[in-house]
Design an enzyme around this catalytic site. Structure first.
Site, PDB file in Angstrom:
ATOM      1  N   HIS A  80      -2.260   3.546  -6.135  1.00 13.84           N
ATOM      2  CA  HIS A  80      -2.898   2.348  -5.580  1.00 13.84           C
ATOM      3  C   HIS A  80      -3.074   1.255  -6.634  1.00 13.84           C
ATOM      4  O   HIS A  80      -3.262   0.090  -6.302  1.00 13.84           O
ATOM      5  CB  HIS A  80      -4.264   2.712  -4.997  1.00 13.84           C
ATOM      6  CG  HIS A  80      -4.175   3.510  -3.726  1.00 13.84           C
ATOM      7  ND1 HIS A  80      -3.784   2.956  -2.530  1.00 13.84           N
ATOM      8  CD2 HIS A  80      -4.426   4.818  -3.486  1.00 13.84           C
ATOM      9  CE1 HIS A  80      -3.802   3.893  -1.596  1.00 13.84           C
ATOM     10  NE2 HIS A  80      -4.179   5.025  -2.149  1.00 13.84           N
ATOM     11  N   ARG A 118       0.848  -1.194   0.000  1.00 16.07           N
ATOM     12  CA  ARG A 118       0.000   0.000   0.000  1.00 16.07           C
ATOM     13  C   ARG A 118       0.881   1.241   0.000  1.00 16.07           C
ATOM     14  O   ARG A 118       1.981   1.237   0.547  1.00 16.07           O
ATOM     15  CB  ARG A 118      -0.918  -0.009   1.227  1.00 16.07           C
ATOM     16  CG  ARG A 118      -1.918  -1.159   1.218  1.00 16.07           C
ATOM     17  CD  ARG A 118      -2.783  -1.166   2.466  1.00 16.07           C
ATOM     18  NE  ARG A 118      -3.728  -2.265   2.406  1.00 16.07           N
ATOM     19  CZ  ARG A 118      -3.504  -3.482   2.882  1.00 16.07           C
ATOM     20  NH1 ARG A 118      -2.329  -3.757   3.457  1.00 16.07           N
ATOM     21  NH2 ARG A 118      -4.420  -4.423   2.789  1.00 16.07           N
ATOM     22  N   ARG A 159      -1.077  -2.340  -6.930  1.00 12.11           N
ATOM     23  CA  ARG A 159      -1.532  -3.571  -6.275  1.00 12.11           C
ATOM     24  C   ARG A 159      -2.465  -4.369  -7.196  1.00 12.11           C
ATOM     25  O   ARG A 159      -2.354  -5.594  -7.313  1.00 12.11           O
ATOM     26  CB  ARG A 159      -2.227  -3.233  -4.950  1.00 12.11           C
ATOM     27  CG  ARG A 159      -1.248  -2.718  -3.909  1.00 12.11           C
ATOM     28  CD  ARG A 159      -1.949  -2.151  -2.685  1.00 12.11           C
ATOM     29  NE  ARG A 159      -2.774  -3.102  -1.967  1.00 12.11           N
ATOM     30  CZ  ARG A 159      -2.316  -4.053  -1.159  1.00 12.11           C
ATOM     31  NH1 ARG A 159      -1.011  -4.196  -0.982  1.00 12.11           N
ATOM     32  NH2 ARG A 159      -3.147  -4.858  -0.516  1.00 12.11           N
ATOM     33  N   HIS A 181      -3.981  -9.012   2.373  1.00  8.68           N
ATOM     34  CA  HIS A 181      -5.425  -8.866   2.487  1.00  8.68           C
ATOM     35  C   HIS A 181      -5.914  -9.605   3.725  1.00  8.68           C
ATOM     36  O   HIS A 181      -5.294 -10.561   4.175  1.00  8.68           O
ATOM     37  CB  HIS A 181      -6.124  -9.421   1.239  1.00  8.68           C
ATOM     38  CG  HIS A 181      -6.051  -8.482   0.078  1.00  8.68           C
ATOM     39  ND1 HIS A 181      -6.276  -8.881  -1.219  1.00  8.68           N
ATOM     40  CD2 HIS A 181      -5.776  -7.152   0.012  1.00  8.68           C
ATOM     41  CE1 HIS A 181      -6.142  -7.843  -2.028  1.00  8.68           C
ATOM     42  NE2 HIS A 181      -5.839  -6.796  -1.314  1.00  8.68           N
ATOM     43  N   LYS A 221      -2.666  -1.973   7.635  1.00  8.35           N
ATOM     44  CA  LYS A 221      -4.104  -1.724   7.668  1.00  8.35           C
ATOM     45  C   LYS A 221      -4.819  -2.727   8.564  1.00  8.35           C
ATOM     46  O   LYS A 221      -5.737  -2.357   9.304  1.00  8.35           O
ATOM     47  CB  LYS A 221      -4.667  -1.810   6.247  1.00  8.35           C
ATOM     48  CG  LYS A 221      -6.151  -1.517   6.154  1.00  8.35           C
ATOM     49  CD  LYS A 221      -6.617  -1.564   4.709  1.00  8.35           C
ATOM     50  CE  LYS A 221      -8.101  -1.280   4.596  1.00  8.35           C
ATOM     51  NZ  LYS A 221      -8.571  -1.315   3.192  1.00  8.35           N
ATOM     52  N   TYR A 268      -2.453 -18.824  11.341  1.00  3.85           N
ATOM     53  CA  TYR A 268      -1.365 -19.661  10.835  1.00  3.85           C
ATOM     54  C   TYR A 268      -0.686 -19.053   9.600  1.00  3.85           C
ATOM     55  O   TYR A 268       0.259 -19.610   9.082  1.00  3.85           O
ATOM     56  CB  TYR A 268      -1.901 -21.047  10.477  1.00  3.85           C
ATOM     57  CG  TYR A 268      -2.405 -21.818  11.670  1.00  3.85           C
ATOM     58  CD1 TYR A 268      -1.527 -22.493  12.522  1.00  3.85           C
ATOM     59  CD2 TYR A 268      -3.768 -21.861  11.955  1.00  3.85           C
ATOM     60  CE1 TYR A 268      -2.000 -23.201  13.626  1.00  3.85           C
ATOM     61  CE2 TYR A 268      -4.247 -22.567  13.057  1.00  3.85           C
ATOM     62  CZ  TYR A 268      -3.351 -23.235  13.888  1.00  3.85           C
ATOM     63  OH  TYR A 268      -3.824 -23.921  14.974  1.00  3.85           O
TER      64      TYR A 268
END
Length: 400
Positions: A334, A241, A337, A360, A268, A370
């Site tokens: 942006h 980001r 991404r 994400h 984020k 995990y």
């Protein structure tokens, strides 16, 4: 004989305190200093007490008699007027502490440790600009759905539908916090779901393979700061980001092991994130270190070196290069991404690996626990192949 305003005004102070009686225990004490004080003498349980009503002329004769009447009614109930006044003051103080703004700021202080600095500024700024001026001073129990609807309609009217939606969501969270802390009985913002039309989401446009070639050529000819060029190239190579790159510090990088570890407080999703670095990215970082290695930030602000690069710097560079702004393809920082996500999927990488590298949110919370450093070997190989792919995206076929 009852007092008159004329008698009160004409009474001069003497060497000793004097009392001007009005009846029913109400009198005016005239002190040698010239102060004139209303007093009410009464008895409860056989014990004499004096209640200080106030100072003349702040409290005139008529008002003193009204207050005297209230005090006498309390005495008949066995309540000391002074005790009642203290209770009223305490109630007023509690009400002041429980205004919408006071509860909102308390909610912010409780929640903000889990927020990014950007999100904290966003929440605080819009509440201060759009909400507090209208309902901030109201006791939170008295704020209704109608109050909040007026606030969000006003925001919507200026074309800021997304802000209106956020304000409704934040207001709802504030009320839920107030209910949980016994300062409200319900959430009036909940009734406003659907009151604001949700604007169509415009996803960030990715670059095509041909446009990547055009970008590489344009960035090579860019006449701005070399550090800005490196920032743009690192955005394409790492697809983090924008804020994560702008605020990056040299302490987060281990160039010997080709690894960038972004701490949770800068992410984020508030989880630490690892970015395997390709050889190309390491080379750029080594070059960048010759420019800014002696500072905390990789990309310090040239006007304020103690701060990082501004949020608009990269988009302005893209605008000058013809990729952003009027008449362009509308590509913003942006979009790097989206570019990586689209093409890496085309190249055949597993979605789980791509999504983990994009940092994400994992909807399955058990699974997420995990996944902090999962797929690291695949992610490192993917990041290197992505960097190699960027050298000639038109010639590469799909990954097999």
């Amino acid at each position: 004989m009852p007092l008159t305003d004329a008698k009160i005004r004409n009474t001069k102070p003497g060497p000793k305190p004097a009392k001007l009686t009005d009846g029913g225990g109400l009198y005016l004490e005239v002190r040698p200093t010239g102060a004139k004080l209303w007093r009410f003498r009464y008895r409860i349980a056989g014990k004499e007490n004096v209640f200080a009503i106030g100072k003349y002329p702040v409290i005139g004769l008529a008002e003193a008699r009204v207050e005297h009447g209230k005090a006498r009614a309390l005495v008949k109930q066995g309540v000391h007027p002074s005790h009642n006044r203290q209770a009223e003051r305490l109630s007023s103080q509690v009400a002041s502490a429980n205004t919408f703004e006071a509860v909102a700021r308390e909610w912010i202080s409780k929640k903000s440790p889990r927020w990014t600095a950007y999100y904290l500024r966003q929440v605080t700024r819009f509440l201060e600009l759009d909400v507090f001026p209208h309902v901030g001073k109201l006791p939170i129990r008295s704020v209704t759905s109608a109050h909040l609807l007026e606030v969000i309609r006003r925001i919507e009217a200026r074309g800021a539908e997304t802000v209106a939606l956020l304000v409704r969501q934040w207001s709802s969270a504030i009320f839920r916090y107030a209910v949980a802390t016994l300062r409200a009985d319900s959430d009036p913002a909940a009734a406003l779901r659907g009151a604001i039309h949700r604007p169509k989401v415009e996803h960030h446009k990715p670059l095509s393979r041909k446009q990547i070639v055009d970008f590489q050529e344009a960035v090579g000819k860019y006449g701005g700061y070399r550090t800005t060029v490196i920032a743009l190239q690192l955005m394409l190579l790492t697809f983090v980001r924008t804020v994560e790159l702008r605020q990056a510090g040299w302490s987060e990088f281990d160039l010997e092991h080709a690894e960038w570890r972004i701490p949770a407080e800068r992410m984020k999703m508030r989880e630490p994130h690892i970015v395997p670095l390709s050889k190309q990215a390491v080379d750029l970082l080594r070059e960048l270190r010759t420019y800014t290695g002696g500072r905390g930030f990789l990309f310090p602000n040239y006007r304020s070196p103690k701060e990082c690069m501004t949020a608009t710097t990269l988009n302005r560079a893209l605008e000058r290069m013809g990729f952003n702004g009027k008449g362009s393809i509308g590509f913003s920082a942006h979009g790097f991404r989206a570019t990586a996500s689209t093409l890496l999927n085309e190249m055949g990488y597993r979605p789980d690996v791509i999504e983990r590298q994009l940092a994400h949110a994992e909807r399955d919370k058990v699974r997420a626990s995990y996944n902090q450093a999962e797929y690291m070997e695949e992610r490192a190989a993917m990041m290197q192949e992505w960097a190699d792919f960027l050298t000639d995206p038109t010639r590469r076929a799909k990954r097999t």
